[in-house]
Structure formats: structure tokens, C-alpha cells
Motif scaffolding. Structure first.
Motif, PDB file in Angstrom:
ATOM      1  N   ALA A   1      19.801 -11.005  -3.604  1.00  0.00           N
ATOM      2  CA  ALA A   1      19.240 -10.757  -4.941  1.00  0.00           C
ATOM      3  C   ALA A   1      18.717 -12.058  -5.549  1.00  0.00           C
ATOM      4  O   ALA A   1      17.607 -12.104  -6.101  1.00  0.00           O
ATOM      5  CB  ALA A   1      20.296 -10.129  -5.845  1.00  0.00           C
ATOM      6  N   ILE A   2      19.507 -13.119  -5.438  1.00  0.00           N
ATOM      7  CA  ILE A   2      19.084 -14.427  -5.941  1.00  0.00           C
ATOM      8  C   ILE A   2      17.862 -14.927  -5.172  1.00  0.00           C
ATOM      9  O   ILE A   2      16.913 -15.460  -5.751  1.00  0.00           O
ATOM     10  CB  ILE A   2      20.241 -15.438  -5.854  1.00  0.00           C
ATOM     11  N   ALA A   3      17.867 -14.741  -3.850  1.00  0.00           N
ATOM     12  CA  ALA A   3      16.764 -15.215  -3.013  1.00  0.00           C
ATOM     13  C   ALA A   3      15.445 -14.559  -3.409  1.00  0.00           C
ATOM     14  O   ALA A   3      14.410 -15.231  -3.516  1.00  0.00           O
ATOM     15  CB  ALA A   3      17.074 -14.940  -1.541  1.00  0.00           C
ATOM     16  N   PHE A   4      15.463 -13.240  -3.631  1.00  0.00           N
ATOM     17  CA  PHE A   4      14.226 -12.558  -4.023  1.00  0.00           C
ATOM     18  C   PHE A   4      13.824 -12.927  -5.448  1.00  0.00           C
ATOM     19  O   PHE A   4      12.632 -12.950  -5.771  1.00  0.00           O
ATOM     20  CB  PHE A   4      14.382 -11.043  -3.876  1.00  0.00           C
ATOM     21  N   GLY A   5      14.805 -13.225  -6.307  1.00  0.00           N
ATOM     22  CA  GLY A   5      14.475 -13.717  -7.641  1.00  0.00           C
ATOM     23  C   GLY A   5      13.810 -15.077  -7.582  1.00  0.00           C
ATOM     24  O   GLY A   5      12.788 -15.318  -8.232  1.00  0.00           O
ATOM     25  N   MET A   6      14.364 -15.968  -6.764  1.00  0.00           N
ATOM     26  CA  MET A   6      13.790 -17.311  -6.600  1.00  0.00           C
ATOM     27  C   MET A   6      12.429 -17.268  -5.921  1.00  0.00           C
ATOM     28  O   MET A   6      11.639 -18.211  -6.044  1.00  0.00           O
ATOM     29  CB  MET A   6      14.753 -18.182  -5.782  1.00  0.00           C
ATOM     30  N   ASN A   7      12.164 -16.191  -5.190  1.00  0.00           N
ATOM     31  CA  ASN A   7      10.877 -16.054  -4.486  1.00  0.00           C
ATOM     32  C   ASN A   7       9.728 -15.744  -5.444  1.00  0.00           C
ATOM     33  O   ASN A   7       8.559 -15.845  -5.078  1.00  0.00           O
ATOM     34  CB  ASN A   7      10.988 -14.946  -3.436  1.00  0.00           C
ATOM     35  N   ALA A   8      10.040 -15.372  -6.689  1.00  0.00           N
ATOM     36  CA  ALA A   8       8.989 -15.038  -7.657  1.00  0.00           C
ATOM     37  C   ALA A   8       8.239 -16.296  -8.077  1.00  0.00           C
ATOM     38  O   ALA A   8       8.833 -17.238  -8.582  1.00  0.00           O
ATOM     39  CB  ALA A   8       9.596 -14.349  -8.875  1.00  0.00           C
ATOM     40  N   ARG A   9       6.951 -16.306  -7.831  1.00  0.00           N
ATOM     41  CA  ARG A   9       6.106 -17.412  -8.281  1.00  0.00           C
ATOM     42  C   ARG A   9       5.409 -16.983  -9.568  1.00  0.00           C
ATOM     43  O   ARG A   9       5.606 -15.877 -10.052  1.00  0.00           O
ATOM     44  CB  ARG A   9       5.063 -17.748  -7.229  1.00  0.00           C
ATOM     45  N   GLY A  10       4.614 -17.874 -10.166  1.00  0.00           N
ATOM     46  CA  GLY A  10       3.970 -17.499 -11.417  1.00  0.00           C
ATOM     47  C   GLY A  10       3.018 -18.549 -11.928  1.00  0.00           C
ATOM     48  O   GLY A  10       2.247 -19.136 -11.168  1.00  0.00           O
ATOM     49  N   SER A  11       3.096 -18.803 -13.245  1.00  0.00           N
ATOM     50  CA  SER A  11       2.103 -19.653 -13.900  1.00  0.00           C
ATOM     51  C   SER A  11       2.053 -21.064 -13.313  1.00  0.00           C
ATOM     52  O   SER A  11       0.981 -21.652 -13.190  1.00  0.00           O
ATOM     53  CB  SER A  11       2.397 -19.725 -15.398  1.00  0.00           C
TER      54      SER A  11
ATOM     55  N   LEU B   1      13.483  -5.578  -5.852  1.00  0.00           N
ATOM     56  CA  LEU B   1      14.371  -5.991  -4.763  1.00  0.00           C
ATOM     57  C   LEU B   1      15.661  -6.611  -5.295  1.00  0.00           C
ATOM     58  O   LEU B   1      16.731  -6.432  -4.703  1.00  0.00           O
ATOM     59  CB  LEU B   1      13.643  -6.970  -3.834  1.00  0.00           C
ATOM     60  N   MET B   2      15.577  -7.329  -6.404  1.00  0.00           N
ATOM     61  CA  MET B   2      16.811  -7.838  -7.026  1.00  0.00           C
ATOM     62  C   MET B   2      17.711  -6.681  -7.444  1.00  0.00           C
ATOM     63  O   MET B   2      18.921  -6.685  -7.179  1.00  0.00           O
ATOM     64  CB  MET B   2      16.473  -8.693  -8.249  1.00  0.00           C
ATOM     65  N   LYS B   3      17.125  -5.682  -8.079  1.00  0.00           N
ATOM     66  CA  LYS B   3      17.886  -4.518  -8.526  1.00  0.00           C
ATOM     67  C   LYS B   3      18.495  -3.778  -7.340  1.00  0.00           C
ATOM     68  O   LYS B   3      19.658  -3.349  -7.382  1.00  0.00           O
ATOM     69  CB  LYS B   3      16.966  -3.584  -9.319  1.00  0.00           C
ATOM     70  N   TYR B   4      17.728  -3.654  -6.253  1.00  0.00           N
ATOM     71  CA  TYR B   4      18.199  -2.933  -5.063  1.00  0.00           C
ATOM     72  C   TYR B   4      19.449  -3.599  -4.488  1.00  0.00           C
ATOM     73  O   TYR B   4      20.443  -2.917  -4.186  1.00  0.00           O
ATOM     74  CB  TYR B   4      17.092  -2.900  -4.007  1.00  0.00           C
ATOM     75  N   TYR B   5      19.431  -4.913  -4.327  1.00  0.00           N
ATOM     76  CA  TYR B   5      20.564  -5.592  -3.695  1.00  0.00           C
ATOM     77  C   TYR B   5      21.776  -5.683  -4.619  1.00  0.00           C
ATOM     78  O   TYR B   5      22.920  -5.669  -4.137  1.00  0.00           O
ATOM     79  CB  TYR B   5      20.142  -6.990  -3.212  1.00  0.00           C
ATOM     80  N   LEU B   6      21.565  -5.748  -5.925  1.00  0.00           N
ATOM     81  CA  LEU B   6      22.699  -5.731  -6.844  1.00  0.00           C
ATOM     82  C   LEU B   6      23.357  -4.347  -6.870  1.00  0.00           C
ATOM     83  O   LEU B   6      24.584  -4.231  -6.934  1.00  0.00           O
ATOM     84  CB  LEU B   6      22.249  -6.133  -8.247  1.00  0.00           C
ATOM     85  N   GLU B   7      22.548  -3.305  -6.811  1.00  0.00           N
ATOM     86  CA  GLU B   7      23.109  -1.952  -6.739  1.00  0.00           C
ATOM     87  C   GLU B   7      23.803  -1.720  -5.394  1.00  0.00           C
ATOM     88  O   GLU B   7      24.828  -1.027  -5.325  1.00  0.00           O
ATOM     89  CB  GLU B   7      21.992  -0.922  -6.944  1.00  0.00           C
ATOM     90  N   LYS B   8      23.263  -2.309  -4.344  1.00  0.00           N
ATOM     91  CA  LYS B   8      23.888  -2.201  -3.024  1.00  0.00           C
ATOM     92  C   LYS B   8      25.258  -2.871  -3.026  1.00  0.00           C
ATOM     93  O   LYS B   8      26.217  -2.381  -2.410  1.00  0.00           O
ATOM     94  CB  LYS B   8      22.982  -2.838  -1.969  1.00  0.00           C
ATOM     95  N   GLU B   9      25.368  -3.981  -3.738  1.00  0.00           N
ATOM     96  CA  GLU B   9      26.651  -4.677  -3.873  1.00  0.00           C
ATOM     97  C   GLU B   9      27.668  -3.781  -4.574  1.00  0.00           C
ATOM     98  O   GLU B   9      28.839  -3.720  -4.189  1.00  0.00           O
ATOM     99  CB  GLU B   9      26.451  -5.979  -4.658  1.00  0.00           C
TER     100      GLU B   9
END
Length: 440
Positions: free
Chosen positions: A356-366, A403-411
Motif C-alpha cells: 500500500a505504501i509502495a503504490f502510494g509512493m509511486n504516485a508522481r505529480g506536479s 491500489l492503496m485501498k485494495y491492499y489495506l482492505e486485503k490486510e
């Protein structure tokens, strides 16, 4: 003699700003309705009204609006640059040095691995496959390789904050770690990029070492003496003038001075604004209410003008190269997810929490867009690479939240805690003991 815009040019400038602001805000708000960051819609607005779509379908209309008066578009470009300078100041103000120190050990492992893997993989790919990716033979691969590694390393703090707010996990253990690690990523990433720009402008090995030293010296000054000086200035303004408007004016002036200073030193002005933002954000006089006031103005007015300009500068249709896009997307996602995931496991988090953290950190932006635009203007990358970076940014934004939501719910499911709503995710991540009580 100073030359000013004539009446026709002023009219053209107002038309350009109006069209860009209205279209970017409308598409930005549309993205918000679908729980996506507004930056996606703002970039799409630029692509639609830019050379990619409007310019291809109606070239005469596009020319009449945007290119018939070069000085009018130049004035808009200046306004967009003010927007990005203010945006980077705002990004710096969101870097909480106290929070970094408090969660330093755990967040540092996430951030370090999340930077080291993408940087190393990006550097190696460009070093060995430069001619294939850039389509231009070159023996000078150090600066492009360093840029590519840096561009793939940074996590967008503003984007990840929005995602965590949407998931309602910003005040949990996972949310706090992601934010702190993103702050460290931003800080280190912009130092690296400024060093790259300095190395590009320098000539010879001694000049390169001098340039790197100058960047590090400026950073050291701003987080020590500079931070103290900024706090004293804001304290004086607060005492003598008082009121949020005076503090806000002082902060904007300091932002511009920081940009002037680094631009004069040969470093990008956006880096000076970013470091000045860190110094101002650490001052108690630059309160959250003032930051929010500043945030709303920048995010709603000036930032959309810059992000829409991304689509206006580059033809995303003619410069779209599927192999380049897939290469950049693949390297960016694999390296960041693996690196941040390993860092999270080292920090003692479970497998699903780490993902969950990994997919959160994968978010790029401005930050990636700003960095890519600066690199494009400096000649480090071409339009194909820039388009690939923009596409990569938008894809990673879109997939991060689900994907963050998916893995936290999986936990939750693996711990046999029933998932009824997003509050269960918050309880599980914030306090395993509470989750156990809920289960019973």
C-alpha cells in the motif's frame, strides 16, 4: 526605451489567459468529481486546446488565438512561470521538518530505498541504452542519466496528500509514513536536480565540483541561518504590521527573492522558491490559516495556468512514442514499487501495508511535470521523453488510490477483520488493538 503591449496585444493576452484558465479549471473540477487530482484535468485542458488537438484540427484558429501575437503569449508564459515558482514555494511549505525528525528512522528507510532503486535503474538504463531511448547517439550520458534517475525518484507530496485524504487515512500510521517519506523524496530530489542543472552549466571537472558545492551550501544555509532569518523577518512583519495579509505579502516577497537568488547563481529559480517555502513553513508566524489562503489562490488560479501550458508547448500526438512511454512507465513503476516496498518491510510493516505504501509512493505529480519542463527547456531531454514523463505521471496518479485501498482492505481480510467501510481501514492501520476489539 521600455516597450509595452499595445491594445491589440493586451486583448490577445486576456483572451489567452481566459481560455486557458476556464478550460483548465473546468477539467480540473471534473477530475475532482471522480476523486482524481485536478492536475490531470489541467494538463488535459492544455492538450485539448494546444497543438495536439485544436492545433491539428483547426490550425488557423489555434494560430489566431495563441501565436498571432508572440508578445501576448510571452506575457502569458511569464505569468505561468510565476505560477510554478509560487507552486514550488507552496510545496516547500508543506515539508514539515519536525515531522521528518519525529518519524525519521522508519520513513527514511522507505524514502531511501524508494529513491535509490528508481535512481539506480533510471541511471543504468540511460547510461547503457541512451541511443535507443533518445534516438540520438551521444557520448555525454552522465547528465541525461542523472536526470532520468532523479525524475523517476520523486514522489508528488501534493498528490499523495490528496489520495490519503480521499481514502481517509491521512492521520494513520501508513498515511504519516507516506507523507514523511514523500517530504524527504521532494527535498533530496530537488537537491539532485539543482546539482544536475549546475553541472550542465559548468565547464570542466573543477567547475562541476564547485557547482555541486554551491547547491549544497545554499541548502545548508537555508535550513540553518536562512531559516532563522526568515523567521525573524516574519516575526517583525507580524509585530509591526500584523494581520494575515501582511504575512502573506512578506512570504510572497521572500519566495521571489529566493527564486532570484538561485536563478542568479545559475540554479533554477524554482529551487530557490522551494527552499524558501521550507524556511517559511517552519516558522510559527506562517500559520496554517495563512498557508491555506495561499494554497487556494495558487492551486485555483496560478497553477492551472502553468499545467495547461504543458499541453500548449508540446504536441502530444506527434511526439507520442509508445516504446518510450512504456519504457519510462515500466522503469518508474517497477523501481519505485520494489524500492519503497523493501524500505517498508525493513521498517517493520506487513506485506500488504508495504505494498500500500509502495503504490502510494509511486504516485508522481506536479514536481515531475515542473522538473520535466525545466529539463526540456534546458535541453537535457527532448519532446518524446517529456511526453513519456507526463503520461507516466498521469498513469501513476490514477492507479495509486485504488491500489492503496485494495491492499489495506486485503490486510483487514487476512486479519479476519470485516470490511464494512473505509473507517475500518483507518482503525486497522491506526491501531491494531482497536481493530482487535472491533473484531471481537
Amino acid at each position: 526605451m521600455i516597450s509595452k503591449l499595445n491594445s491589440e496585444e493586451i486583448l490577445s493576452f486576456l483572451i489567452i489567459v481566459s481560455i486557458i484558465l476556464i478550460s483548465s479549471r473546468l477539467l480540473g473540477e471534473l477530475c475532482r468529481r471522480f476523486k482524481q487530482p485536478a492536475v490531470v484535468g489541467e494538463i488535459m485542458a492544455g492538450i485539448i486546446i494546444g497543438p495536439s488537438l485544436l492545433g491539428s484540427a483547426f490550425p488557423d484558429l489555434f494560430k489566431e488565438i495563441f501565436t498571432s501575437h508572440p508578445r501576448s503569449f510571452g506575457a502569458y508564459d511569464g505569468l505561468a512561470n510565476i505560477g510554478v515558482i509560487m507552486l514550488m514555494f507552496l510545496a516547500g511549505a508543506e515539508v514539515d521538518l519536525k515531522q521528518i525528525r519525529a518519524q525519521g528512522k522508519q520513513a527514511a528507510s522507505i524514502s531511501f530505498m524508494g529513491i535509490a532503486f528508481p535512481f539506480a535503474l533510471g541511471f543504468i538504463c540511460i547510461w547503457f541504452f541512451h541511443d535507443y531511448i533518445f534516438n540520438v547517439p551521444s557520448t555525454d550520458r552522465l547528465i541525461p542519466a542523472m536526470f532520468f534517475g532523479t525524475a523517476l525518484s520523486i514522489t508528488a507530496l501534493s498528490v499523495i496528500v490528496k489520495i490519503l485524504l480521499d481514502l481517509d487515512i491521512i492521520k494513520t500510521k501508513v498515511g504519516g509514513l507516506v507523507i514523511t517519506a514523500s517530504m524527504i523524496d521532494d527535498f533530496l530530489g530537488w537537491i539532485l536536480f539543482s546539482i544536475i542543472i549546475q553541472m550542465m552549466n559548468a565547464k570542466g571537472e573543477e567547475a562541476s565540483f564547485y557547482s555541486i558545492g554551491m547547491v549544497l551550501l545554499f541548502v545548508g544555509f537555508m535550513i540553518t541561518i536562512g531559516k532563522w532569518m526568515v523567521n525573524k523577518i516574519l516575526a517583525f512583519v507580524d509585530k509591526q504590521l500584523g494581520g494575515p495579509a501582511s504575512i502573506l505579502t512578506a512570504a510572497i516577497c521572500l519566495c521571489m527573492l529566493g527564486a532570484v537568488c538561485t536563478e542568479y547563481l545559475g540554479i533554477r529559480g524554482i529551487f530557490g522558491a522551494f527552499m524558501m517555502g521550507i524556511a517559511c513553513g517552519d516558522s510559527k508566524h506562517f500559520t496554517h490559516s495563512i498557508q491555506n489562503l495561499f494554497h487556494h489562490f495558487i492551486v485555483s488560479i496560478l497553477a492551472p495556468l502553468f499545467f495547461a501550458s504543458v499541453g500548449l508547448r508540446v504536441n502530444f500526438v506527434t511526439n507520442f512514442d509508445l516504446s518510450v512511454v512504456l519504457t519510462i512507465l515500466g522503469i518508474a513503476c517497477i523501481a519505485k514499487i520494489v524500492g519503497a516496498g523493501i524500505g517498508s518491510r525493513i521498517g517493520g510493516l506487513s506485506k500488504n501495508e508495504s505494498l500500500a505504501i509502495a503504490f502510494g509512493m509511486n504516485a508522481r505529480g506536479s514536481q515531475e511535470i515542473v522538473l520535466g519542463m525545466a529539463a526540456l527547456q534546458a535541453g537535457i531531454i527532448d519532446e518524446r521523453i517529456f511526453v513519456g514523463l507526463v503520461v507516466m505521471t498521469m498513469v501513476t496518479i490514477l492507479v495509486a488510490g485504488p491500489l492503496m485501498k485494495y491492499y489495506l482492505e486485503k490486510e483487514l481480510k487476512e486479519k479476519k477483520v470485516p470490511v464494512t467501510n473505509e473507517e475500518d481501514v483507518v482503525l486497522m492501520v491506526e491501531s491494531p488493538e482497536i481493530a482487535a476489539v472491533q473484531k471481537n
